[in-house]
Design a protein around this motif. Structure first.
Motif, PDB file in Angstrom:
ATOM      1  N   LYS A   1      86.828 -18.789  28.834  1.00 44.21           N
ATOM      2  CA  LYS A   1      86.670 -17.719  29.895  1.00 44.21           C
ATOM      3  C   LYS A   1      87.800 -17.668  30.813  1.00 44.21           C
TER       4      LYS A   1
ATOM      5  N   THR B   1      79.364 -20.889  26.704  1.00 49.28           N
ATOM      6  CA  THR B   1      79.231 -22.233  27.109  1.00 49.28           C
ATOM      7  C   THR B   1      80.776 -22.846  27.610  1.00 49.28           C
ATOM      8  N   SER B   2      80.592 -24.034  28.179  1.00 49.19           N
ATOM      9  CA  SER B   2      81.756 -24.518  28.720  1.00 49.19           C
ATOM     10  C   SER B   2      82.929 -24.964  27.696  1.00 49.19           C
ATOM     11  N   GLY B   3      84.194 -24.530  27.929  1.00 46.51           N
ATOM     12  CA  GLY B   3      85.262 -24.663  27.085  1.00 46.51           C
ATOM     13  C   GLY B   3      85.339 -23.524  26.073  1.00 46.51           C
ATOM     14  N   SER B   4      84.573 -22.310  26.417  1.00 46.16           N
ATOM     15  CA  SER B   4      84.576 -21.111  25.336  1.00 46.16           C
ATOM     16  C   SER B   4      85.885 -20.249  25.694  1.00 46.16           C
TER      17      SER B   4
ATOM     18  N   ALA C   1      92.156 -21.850  22.357  1.00 45.95           N
ATOM     19  CA  ALA C   1      91.091 -21.348  23.182  1.00 45.95           C
ATOM     20  C   ALA C   1      90.563 -19.932  23.225  1.00 45.95           C
TER      21      ALA C   1
ATOM     22  N   GLU D   1      83.543 -18.293  38.528  1.00 49.34           N
ATOM     23  CA  GLU D   1      82.674 -19.015  38.762  1.00 49.34           C
ATOM     24  C   GLU D   1      82.582 -19.247  40.370  1.00 49.34           C
TER      25      GLU D   1
ATOM     26  N   PRO E   1      99.595 -25.567  23.997  1.00 46.07           N
ATOM     27  CA  PRO E   1     100.464 -26.335  23.164  1.00 46.07           C
ATOM     28  C   PRO E   1      99.466 -27.762  23.098  1.00 46.07           C
TER      29      PRO E   1
HETATM   30  N1  LIG Z   1      96.510 -25.606  30.439  1.00 45.71           N
HETATM   31  C1  LIG Z   1      95.804 -26.092  29.235  1.00 45.71           C
HETATM   32  N2  LIG Z   1      96.259 -26.728  28.386  1.00 45.71           N
HETATM   33  C2  LIG Z   1      95.780 -27.195  27.204  1.00 45.71           C
HETATM   34  N3  LIG Z   1      94.386 -26.643  26.761  1.00 45.71           N
HETATM   35  C3  LIG Z   1      93.832 -26.103  27.857  1.00 45.71           C
HETATM   36  C4  LIG Z   1      94.512 -25.647  28.903  1.00 45.71           C
HETATM   37  N4  LIG Z   1      93.551 -25.096  29.653  1.00 45.71           N
HETATM   38  C5  LIG Z   1      92.427 -24.953  29.072  1.00 45.71           C
HETATM   39  N5  LIG Z   1      92.689 -25.712  27.828  1.00 45.71           N
HETATM   40  C6  LIG Z   1      91.455 -25.731  26.652  1.00 45.71           C
HETATM   41  O1  LIG Z   1      91.264 -24.445  26.258  1.00 45.71           O
HETATM   42  C7  LIG Z   1      89.671 -24.351  26.011  1.00 45.71           C
HETATM   43  C8  LIG Z   1      89.167 -23.256  26.947  1.00 45.71           C
HETATM   44  O2  LIG Z   1      89.412 -23.768  28.334  1.00 45.71           O
HETATM   45  P1  LIG Z   1      88.705 -22.728  29.488  1.00 45.71           P
HETATM   46  O3  LIG Z   1      89.098 -23.480  30.711  1.00 45.71           O
HETATM   47  O4  LIG Z   1      89.454 -21.368  29.279  1.00 45.71           O
HETATM   48  O5  LIG Z   1      87.160 -22.578  29.278  1.00 45.71           O
HETATM   49  P2  LIG Z   1      86.158 -22.081  30.105  1.00 45.71           P
HETATM   50  O6  LIG Z   1      85.300 -21.074  29.301  1.00 45.71           O
HETATM   51  O7  LIG Z   1      86.635 -21.379  31.470  1.00 45.71           O
HETATM   52  O8  LIG Z   1      85.114 -23.407  30.529  1.00 45.71           O
HETATM   53  P3  LIG Z   1      84.288 -23.657  31.652  1.00 45.71           P
HETATM   54  O9  LIG Z   1      83.141 -22.905  31.513  1.00 45.71           O
HETATM   55  O10 LIG Z   1      84.138 -25.223  31.454  1.00 45.71           O
HETATM   56  O11 LIG Z   1      85.194 -23.490  32.928  1.00 45.71           O
HETATM   57  C9  LIG Z   1      89.176 -25.792  26.441  1.00 45.71           C
HETATM   58  O12 LIG Z   1      89.216 -26.523  25.134  1.00 45.71           O
HETATM   59  C10 LIG Z   1      90.382 -26.346  27.303  1.00 45.71           C
HETATM   60  O13 LIG Z   1      90.323 -27.576  26.879  1.00 45.71           O
END
Ligand SMILES: Nc1ncnc2c1ncn2[C@@H]1O[C@H](COP(=O)(O)OP(=O)(O)OP(=O)(O)O)[C@@H](O)[C@H]1O
Ligand SMILES: [Mg+2]
Lengths: 284, 216
Positions: free
Chosen positions: A41, A36-39, A17, A161, A12
């Protein structure tokens, strides 16, 4: 077996994601997600135990759509180890480890006996059982996290992680212990890390992700090192920096493995030469 | 001093009724503040509204409230219910913002980790969220307890038996010892209750008192 079929997740607020992700993870296989961060995962991983529900697409465990399973029971049957351990601060080490078995209705006694065995398995002194998480070092907390993840003997272990917050030496120990455990237990492991060396060490297969969980490459560590799909993957695994292209130089009668910059990466031993490990054998 | 010795029975009775009046509002404030705080925390605008309302409520002077409340709820001024409701309102005014802070102090990571372990929502609330909110809740309850014990004395002005009646009566009859007994005992009661709450907190929340143990 875990299956992702055209999974998409839009939060929302509009963050996309996960765009369109498909993958089959075989039973007893360990798959590592790097990116990368925010991808996306963590999002991907949390859809397996229904902490997050996909916007579209399906996730299956042994053929069953997880959407049709009771989320609470599903979560009790899947081990989850997260960064910074996520231990309950108001419960002792022993109570943290027995949480899931007790929720599943196993008697406190049996759960405790098993918890003590697990503490030994993950390298925790028995005396730590009565401590609270705040009284443990980061490495010890991670070990408790792993023990807790294994406590209900789940077939699937999700690890987000899990060793990110500890120093390299402790991380190395934890990685070795996990590998050792996995040899005996043969869980299906989904593991997230930012550390490509950790990914190559732990993963039977490694999935390299771009933002939106777009797959850049899937393969065994050997395959990815031998043939990076594109520049993104090459830079991710360090191939472009020359740290992955090793050659052997003979120094004082020993074979020294040297990278493209001339830095010594390790010593070639007869044993290592016979094996085909992804990054050669570094002295331990 | 001789007044005190001659009236030990009276003092004991006043102390007893003082405590009996203070206890229910403290419990009511705690019990009602939990759902109200959870509700307030669910929406940003609600939380702002609740915090503001609580502040205003606490600003109402106590004696007028004691006198006006019967007109609204249809009790008599000296009815125990009147006192109990007025004190509960003051208790809530303090306790709802405290409980709201308490629930916000619980780490979201820990809660999501508990969900991932397989806690059902109700079990997660009672076994994880509530205990972890405990230290901040306790801080709130301590303030409410001391405040309520001192507010009970206002009822004495209206003729409701409590330690407050000792100093009202003492003033009227010019007995210094009686005034002093009322004031000192109210303070002692507040301090003892507070100490009891601290001990209770240590017993119920053992993880909060173990911080100082050396790491290996
Ligand atoms: N509950 C949520 N509500 C809205 N957006 C979210 C939510 N959880 C994650 N996101 C967004 O979705 C995207 C992916 O987030 P996610 O936590 O899955 O990334 P990640 O690959 O695990 O990153 P990291 O390596 O930093 O842990 C990001 O842009 C994040 O801001
Ligand atoms: Mg993540």
């Amino acid at each position: 077996m875990i299956g992702f079929e055209n999974v998409r997740k839009e939060y929302p607020g509009g963050t996309l994601a996960v765009e369109d992700f498909s993958l089959e993870i075989a039973s007893h296989e360990s798959v590592v997600l790097v990116g990368t961060s925010g991808s996306g995962k963590t999002t991907l991983m949390r859809m397996i135990n229904r902490m997050v529900d996909p916007t579209s697409g399906r996730i299956t465990i042994d053929g069953d759509d997880v959407a049709s399973l009771d989320p609470v029971r599903l979560r009790r049957s899947v081990g989850y180890v997260m960064q910074a351990s996520g231990l309950l601060p108001h419960r002792t080490v022993l109570d943290n480890i027995t949480t899931v078995p007790v929720l599943r209705g196993i008697s406190k006694r049996d759960a405790r006996t098993r918890a003590h065995e697990l503490m030994e398995t993950v390298g925790l002194e028995a005396a730590l059982a009565v401590r609270y998480p705040a009284q443990l070092s980061g490495g010890q907390q991670q070990r408790v996290g792993v023990a807790r993840g294994l406590a209900a003997d789940p077939n699937i272990l999700l690890m987000d992680e899990p060793f990110g917050a500890v120093d390299p030496i402790v991380r190395g120990e934890l990685q070795q212990e996990l590998m050792h455990l996995q040899r005996d237990l043969k869980k299906t492991i989904v593991f997230v890390t930012h550390d490509i060396d950790e990914a190559f060490l732990i993963g039977d297969r490694v999935v390299i992700l771009r933002p939106g969980c777009v797959v850049a490459q899937i393969g065994t560590p050997q395959e990815i090192l031998a043939d990076p799909a594109d520049d993104f993957v090459a830079s991710f695994v360090g191939a472009d920096r020359g740290t992955r292209s090793l050659h052997v130089e003979r120094v004082d009668g020993r074979d020294i493995v040297v990278d493209a910059d001339g830095r010594a990466a390790g010593v070639l031993t007869a044993h290592a030469a016979a094996r085909s490990g992804p990054a050669g054998e570094t002295p331990s | 001093m001789s007044w005190v010795l001659e009236n030990l029975d009276l003092i004991a009775a006043r102390t007893g009724s003082h405590l009996l009046q203070a206890l229910p509002p403290i419990l009511v404030a705690l019990a009602l503040s939990l759902p109200l705080a959870k509700l307030a925390n669910s929406q940003g605008w609600l939380r702002t509204g609740v915090t503001t309302t609580s502040g205003l409520l606490y600003a109402i002077p106590s004696l007028p409230l004691f006198v006006l409340l019967p007109g609204i709820i249809g009790t008599s001024v000296r009815s125990p219910l009147n006192i109990a409701i007025a004190l509960s309102l003051y208790g809530l005014a303090l306790m709802v913002p405290a409980a709201s802070d308490a629930f916000r102090s619980v780490s979201r990571d820990v809660l999501s980790s508990a969900t991932a372990q397989g806690y059902a929502p109700t079990a997660r609330f009672f076994q994880v969220e509530l205990p972890l909110a405990g230290p901040v809740l306790l801080a709130g309850v301590r303030v409410v307890a001391v405040s309520t014990i001192s507010l009970v004395t206002v009822g004495g002005v209206l003729g409701v038996p409590s330690l407050g009646m000792l100093f009202v009566d003492g003033f009227r009859r010019g007995i210094i010892a009686e005034i002093a007994a009322g004031v000192v005992l109210t303070a002692v009661l507040a301090v003892l209750t507070d100490a009891l709450l601290v001990l209770l907190g240590r017993a119920l929340m053992p993880w909060t008192r173990q911080r100082s143990v050396r790491r290996p």
